[in-house]
Design a protein around this motif. Sequence first.
Motif, PDB file in Angstrom:
ATOM      1  N   MET A 154       3.354  13.240  -0.054  1.00  0.00           N
ATOM      2  CA  MET A 154       3.338  14.687   0.156  1.00  0.00           C
ATOM      3  C   MET A 154       4.743  15.246   0.013  1.00  0.00           C
ATOM      4  SD  MET A 154       1.081  16.638   2.916  1.00  0.00           S
ATOM      5  CE  MET A 154      -0.279  15.647   2.299  1.00  0.00           C
ATOM      6  N   GLU A 155       4.871  16.300  -0.768  1.00  0.00           N
ATOM      7  CA  GLU A 155       6.195  16.866  -1.031  1.00  0.00           C
ATOM      8  C   GLU A 155       6.717  17.631   0.169  1.00  0.00           C
ATOM      9  OE1 GLU A 155       9.238  17.021  -3.743  1.00  0.00           O
ATOM     10  OE2 GLU A 155       7.284  16.086  -4.031  1.00  0.00           O
ATOM     11  N   GLU A 156       7.940  17.383   0.529  1.00  0.00           N
ATOM     12  CA  GLU A 156       8.531  18.179   1.598  1.00  0.00           C
ATOM     13  C   GLU A 156       9.210  19.386   0.996  1.00  0.00           C
ATOM     14  OE1 GLU A 156      10.832  16.290   4.560  1.00  0.00           O
ATOM     15  OE2 GLU A 156       9.482  14.574   4.654  1.00  0.00           O
ATOM     16  N   ARG A 157       8.909  20.520   1.572  1.00  0.00           N
ATOM     17  CA  ARG A 157       9.413  21.748   0.988  1.00  0.00           C
ATOM     18  C   ARG A 157      10.586  22.289   1.768  1.00  0.00           C
ATOM     19  NH1 ARG A 157       4.009  24.708   1.548  1.00  0.00           N
ATOM     20  NH2 ARG A 157       3.908  23.186   3.213  1.00  0.00           N
ATOM     21  N   GLY A 158      11.480  22.929   1.057  1.00  0.00           N
ATOM     22  CA  GLY A 158      12.510  23.706   1.703  1.00  0.00           C
ATOM     23  C   GLY A 158      13.598  22.905   2.394  1.00  0.00           C
ATOM     24  N   THR A 159      13.628  21.583   2.198  1.00  0.00           N
ATOM     25  CA  THR A 159      14.696  20.832   2.839  1.00  0.00           C
ATOM     26  C   THR A 159      15.802  20.583   1.818  1.00  0.00           C
ATOM     27  OG1 THR A 159      13.327  18.925   2.415  1.00  0.00           O
ATOM     28  CG2 THR A 159      13.476  19.654   4.692  1.00  0.00           C
ATOM     29  N   ASP A 160      16.990  20.551   2.312  1.00  0.00           N
ATOM     30  CA  ASP A 160      18.151  20.371   1.466  1.00  0.00           C
ATOM     31  C   ASP A 160      18.149  18.959   0.895  1.00  0.00           C
ATOM     32  OD1 ASP A 160      20.535  20.215   0.308  1.00  0.00           O
ATOM     33  OD2 ASP A 160      21.715  20.882   2.044  1.00  0.00           O
ATOM     34  N   MET A 161      18.210  18.845  -0.410  1.00  0.00           N
ATOM     35  CA  MET A 161      18.130  17.525  -1.026  1.00  0.00           C
ATOM     36  C   MET A 161      19.368  16.681  -0.752  1.00  0.00           C
ATOM     37  SD  MET A 161      15.216  17.142  -2.178  1.00  0.00           S
ATOM     38  CE  MET A 161      15.385  15.635  -3.134  1.00  0.00           C
ATOM     39  N   SER A 162      20.463  17.309  -0.352  1.00  0.00           N
ATOM     40  CA  SER A 162      21.682  16.540  -0.129  1.00  0.00           C
ATOM     41  C   SER A 162      21.626  15.766   1.188  1.00  0.00           C
ATOM     42  CB  SER A 162      22.884  17.479  -0.101  1.00  0.00           C
ATOM     43  OG  SER A 162      22.776  18.317   1.031  1.00  0.00           O
ATOM     44  N   GLN A 163      20.634  16.103   2.065  1.00  0.00           N
ATOM     45  CA  GLN A 163      20.531  15.401   3.344  1.00  0.00           C
ATOM     46  C   GLN A 163      20.166  13.939   3.116  1.00  0.00           C
ATOM     47  OE1 GLN A 163      17.757  18.123   5.208  1.00  0.00           O
ATOM     48  NE2 GLN A 163      19.034  18.014   7.041  1.00  0.00           N
ATOM     49  N   GLU A 164      20.834  13.090   3.824  1.00  0.00           N
ATOM     50  CA  GLU A 164      20.600  11.662   3.641  1.00  0.00           C
ATOM     51  C   GLU A 164      19.341  11.229   4.386  1.00  0.00           C
ATOM     52  OE1 GLU A 164      22.466   7.463   4.993  1.00  0.00           O
ATOM     53  OE2 GLU A 164      23.688   9.267   5.282  1.00  0.00           O
ATOM     54  N   ILE A 165      18.503  10.464   3.694  1.00  0.00           N
ATOM     55  CA  ILE A 165      17.300   9.948   4.346  1.00  0.00           C
ATOM     56  C   ILE A 165      17.699   8.758   5.211  1.00  0.00           C
ATOM     57  CG2 ILE A 165      15.104   8.789   3.965  1.00  0.00           C
ATOM     58  CD1 ILE A 165      14.964  10.402   1.327  1.00  0.00           C
ATOM     59  N   ILE A 166      17.402   8.824   6.466  1.00  0.00           N
ATOM     60  CA  ILE A 166      17.794   7.722   7.364  1.00  0.00           C
ATOM     61  C   ILE A 166      16.641   6.770   7.600  1.00  0.00           C
ATOM     62  CG2 ILE A 166      17.377   9.137   9.447  1.00  0.00           C
ATOM     63  CD1 ILE A 166      19.780   7.552  10.669  1.00  0.00           C
ATOM     64  N   PHE A 167      15.434   7.310   7.593  1.00  0.00           N
ATOM     65  CA  PHE A 167      14.277   6.460   7.828  1.00  0.00           C
ATOM     66  C   PHE A 167      13.159   6.871   6.890  1.00  0.00           C
ATOM     67  CE2 PHE A 167      10.116   5.797   9.699  1.00  0.00           C
ATOM     68  CZ  PHE A 167      10.168   4.460  10.030  1.00  0.00           C
ATOM     69  N   GLU A 168      12.474   5.851   6.382  1.00  0.00           N
ATOM     70  CA  GLU A 168      11.372   6.154   5.489  1.00  0.00           C
ATOM     71  C   GLU A 168      10.253   5.153   5.707  1.00  0.00           C
ATOM     72  OE1 GLU A 168      12.463   6.229   1.398  1.00  0.00           O
ATOM     73  OE2 GLU A 168      10.597   7.230   0.817  1.00  0.00           O
ATOM     74  N   ALA A 169       9.034   5.650   5.759  1.00  0.00           N
ATOM     75  CA  ALA A 169       7.879   4.751   5.832  1.00  0.00           C
ATOM     76  C   ALA A 169       7.036   4.978   4.593  1.00  0.00           C
ATOM     77  CB  ALA A 169       7.061   5.054   7.082  1.00  0.00           C
ATOM     78  N   LYS A 170       6.596   3.867   3.996  1.00  0.00           N
ATOM     79  CA  LYS A 170       5.761   3.992   2.801  1.00  0.00           C
ATOM     80  C   LYS A 170       4.439   3.288   3.039  1.00  0.00           C
ATOM     81  CE  LYS A 170       9.347   4.413  -0.713  1.00  0.00           C
ATOM     82  NZ  LYS A 170      10.152   3.678  -1.690  1.00  0.00           N
ATOM     83  N   HIS A 171       3.385   4.015   2.787  1.00  0.00           N
ATOM     84  CA  HIS A 171       2.026   3.455   2.912  1.00  0.00           C
ATOM     85  C   HIS A 171       1.807   2.771   4.258  1.00  0.00           C
ATOM     86  CE1 HIS A 171       1.626   4.410  -1.256  1.00  0.00           C
ATOM     87  NE2 HIS A 171       2.671   3.663  -1.553  1.00  0.00           N
ATOM     88  N   MET A 172       2.309   3.392   5.309  1.00  0.00           N
ATOM     89  CA  MET A 172       2.149   2.782   6.625  1.00  0.00           C
ATOM     90  C   MET A 172       0.689   2.900   7.068  1.00  0.00           C
ATOM     91  SD  MET A 172       3.874   3.841  10.193  1.00  0.00           S
ATOM     92  CE  MET A 172       5.562   3.339  10.094  1.00  0.00           C
ATOM     93  N   HIS A 173       0.124   1.753   7.445  1.00  0.00           N
ATOM     94  CA  HIS A 173      -1.285   1.709   7.809  1.00  0.00           C
ATOM     95  C   HIS A 173      -1.417   0.962   9.127  1.00  0.00           C
ATOM     96  CE1 HIS A 173      -5.535   1.988   6.591  1.00  0.00           C
ATOM     97  NE2 HIS A 173      -5.684   0.871   7.274  1.00  0.00           N
ATOM     98  N   LYS A 174      -2.176   1.531  10.031  1.00  0.00           N
ATOM     99  CA  LYS A 174      -2.346   0.852  11.319  1.00  0.00           C
ATOM    100  C   LYS A 174      -3.800   0.947  11.765  1.00  0.00           C
ATOM    101  CE  LYS A 174      -1.201  -1.078  15.232  1.00  0.00           C
ATOM    102  NZ  LYS A 174      -0.724  -2.466  15.299  1.00  0.00           N
ATOM    103  N   ALA A 175      -4.374  -0.208  12.063  1.00  0.00           N
ATOM    104  CA  ALA A 175      -5.757  -0.223  12.533  1.00  0.00           C
ATOM    105  C   ALA A 175      -5.832  -0.989  13.843  1.00  0.00           C
ATOM    106  CB  ALA A 175      -6.653  -0.878  11.489  1.00  0.00           C
ATOM    107  N   PHE A 176      -6.595  -0.447  14.776  1.00  0.00           N
ATOM    108  CA  PHE A 176      -6.904  -1.180  16.009  1.00  0.00           C
ATOM    109  C   PHE A 176      -8.362  -1.583  15.891  1.00  0.00           C
ATOM    110  CE2 PHE A 176      -3.578   1.783  17.238  1.00  0.00           C
ATOM    111  CZ  PHE A 176      -2.707   0.960  17.926  1.00  0.00           C
ATOM    112  N   GLY A 177      -8.620  -2.818  15.510  1.00  0.00           N
ATOM    113  CA  GLY A 177     -10.011  -3.205  15.293  1.00  0.00           C
ATOM    114  C   GLY A 177     -10.606  -2.291  14.234  1.00  0.00           C
ATOM    115  N   PRO A 178     -11.762  -1.734  14.506  1.00  0.00           N
ATOM    116  CA  PRO A 178     -12.385  -0.858  13.507  1.00  0.00           C
ATOM    117  C   PRO A 178     -11.778   0.544  13.474  1.00  0.00           C
ATOM    118  CG  PRO A 178     -13.796  -1.075  15.421  1.00  0.00           C
ATOM    119  CD  PRO A 178     -12.605  -1.923  15.686  1.00  0.00           C
ATOM    120  N   THR A 179     -10.979   0.888  14.510  1.00  0.00           N
ATOM    121  CA  THR A 179     -10.420   2.237  14.553  1.00  0.00           C
ATOM    122  C   THR A 179      -9.144   2.302  13.728  1.00  0.00           C
ATOM    123  OG1 THR A 179     -11.120   2.153  16.827  1.00  0.00           O
ATOM    124  CG2 THR A 179      -9.936   4.109  16.141  1.00  0.00           C
TER     125      THR A 179
END
Lengths: 327, 509
Positions: free
Chosen positions: B1-26
């Motif tokens: 999802m594209e983030e809008r309106g944020t300054d591109m010069s800001q350094e990304i400190i944390f990034e999660a990609k395709h983070m998936h979490k399941a608790f049993g069937p939930t």
Amino acid sequence: MENTKTKIFSKNWFKTNASAIAGYGGVLFCIIFFSIATPLAGESIWSAAKLSTLISDVIVLAILSVGAVFVYSLGSMDISIGKQVGLYATIMVAITNSTGSFILGVLISLVIAVFIGLVNGATGELLHIHSVVSSLVFMMVLSGISTLIYSGMGSRNVALKNFDHHIFKSPVLMVIVLIVEVIIVTFLFNFTKFGKNARAIGANPVAAEQSGINLVKYKMIAYVIMGVFVVVAAIFQMGYTGSASDSTGTGFEMNVMVALILGGMPLSGGMKSRVSCAVLGSFTFSLLNVGLPIIGIPVNTVNFIKAIIFIIVVLITCRKSRGILPR
Amino acid sequence: MEERGTDMSQEIIFEAKHMHKAFGPTIALKDVDIQIKRGEIRGLVGENGSGKSTIMSIAAGMQPATSGEMYYKGEKWSPKNMVESQNQGISMILQEANTIPHVTVAQNIFAGQEKLFSKAGLINMTAMYKKADELLQKFGISNIKGKDPVGRLTFEDRKLIEIVRCVTDDTQILVVDETTTALSHEGREILYKLIHKMTEEENKAVVFVSHDMDEILEQCNVLTVLRDGDIIGHLTREEMDAPDAVQKIRLMMVGREIGRKYFREDFIPSHQEEVALDIQNISMGPIKDFSLTLRKGEIVGIGGLSGCGMHDIGKAAYGLVKLDKGQVIRNGKPVKNCLQAIEAGIGYISKNRDLEAIILDAPIQANIVLPSLTSLTKGGYIRPKDEKKLSDEQIDAFRIKCGSGKQYVNTLSGGNKQKVSFAKWTAKGSDVIIMDSPTRGVDIGVKQAMYALIEQMKAEGKAILMISEELSELIGMSDRLIIMKDFRVTAEMERSADLKQTDIIEYMI
């Protein structure tokens, strides 16, 4: 996070049922192991003679442990019960010998047991001291009384005269009494306010009180219920040999604790407390007591093996991984 | 999802990609991508169970993700536990109280770091206290000293200690998870100052997870909305300043128009004639001569700062504290303890939900039926069928999200836990309900349901004493509103459409 129905034998299932698995697993393991090992070593643990030894070994411990379920479900404990058994056994022998009435001895013991139960139950809550402390006081007091009695008599043991105690040696009676006790305690524990409130107190005393549970009252009830069964246990302890001594009952309080833990009872009490823990744990404990010597383990080593099994059960039931967060 | 309106010069400190979490069937998180940049105060909002806390708890090492990758400071990131994560610079302040009881503040702050002060195996406590005092001072906390035993601090102050413990010079990302509900007014100011300093002066990042929409809109500069484990969208500061922002965010969170109905829609104070609870001139500690008459079908709200004594009024009305003077009358008889209170049909929901109102380590059913055990006893025993029936009725009525009544309460989300504490008293059939901070830590969907429920209780003729730190709900729900300050009543107002928060605040502070 919600709606998770745990599948049997899944990792989660093991986690949530660890204590029950330890309790049932322990006793099953002992049964299977000794069924195979004892015949190889000579005499099967299921032979008539050994079975009767097993029953007489388990009976006192099981009666005490089942009776103690209420107190342990509060998250409390009572370390005076060993000395109580000793004193009641002594009283029963002495009263029967001097008056000829065994019943009178039992009644006097019951009065004392109820009194001790009421005091033990009330002090913790009213004086804000840990339940172990008040029962420790009773342990010392009873120990003193017992010393006084025996030094007054000039002997270290007393035996029944003119009273046939044969009936208390009957394994059939033992089993019946235990079954009746388990039924009574299970009923009280699972189907009445007494048990439900006791578990609620063990799980969270503050929330229990705010839900209208009178902590003092239900703690006293729990201790009194245990006291009654301590007297029953004392009858069988005394009846088996027809005598009592100044060391009768010594260490029973710890055996009860070990049996309950072996059965999977959480020492902190609460909702996971079950009557089955007491029965299972007592049988595991006694199976080890009787079975290990048959397969050739010297009696003095039996305690080490019990200790190892104890540690394993504790590790299974109390596993928590949590570190201290650094600053 | 594209983030809008944020300054591109800001350094990304944390990034999660395709983070998936399941608790049993939930499924808690569905393949989520998120980037946190330096200098950001990132708000995360969503209903209970939307996954907003889950994302950051994975980043902070509390639990592993089922799949997906994380990057922190440009490198691959997979913390084994919270200790490692905190050492590397991602700290998380948790919702639940997390201090070590029975020791001093300093020992709490430096838990696990005693080595710093030890010489030949002995810990130099004086040095530790001094260092703790310095730290507390640095955070702007003046009323707590390193020497103080933690047990003597209030619930709110203990939370501050946790913050001092979590945040060091090395902290790069601070995660604040629903912490502010547990803080006092002053405590919040301290936290706000801290997060602004961290982001604006030190170019670090803060992730702010909260239910409090006003707070989020005021403090954050980027907002991410989650629903059912998905990121629904991001809002920039400008979008958050738009006049319809709250409506828009709510729509994103709930996924459907929740309707305008939130609080009561009538603005006319109403009640029946019959007195339900009469608090007569009670005095206890610093509270002197407090009186309040609560009638059937009336909602009386008490507001103020958390230390103003209003919480004690609730406890007193329930018979939990000993009164120096005066009495609480219900049905013509005085209420002296909580047993009498319950028998007289009074129910109390403590502010301290997890420790006092419910038993976490017990099934839902055991919690719901607990006050009703006496009436459930028939012929000397309690039929499991009756118990289940009573509990299931409440679970249905409150729509408590659970597999069955046997499920343990500690597996429920905050909102559902709160429903259980309500259900206890409706199951008992209590006619007077004293609720202390009833919607604390509960998201808007559940809040809306709670308000509807409170309104329904009023219609049924129940009397409600609502003690709350949230002015909006007090104004929105009360027939009569009492404001307290420093243990005294400073104002009393009737329900009206013109009542505004700003009019009330001056009586509080």
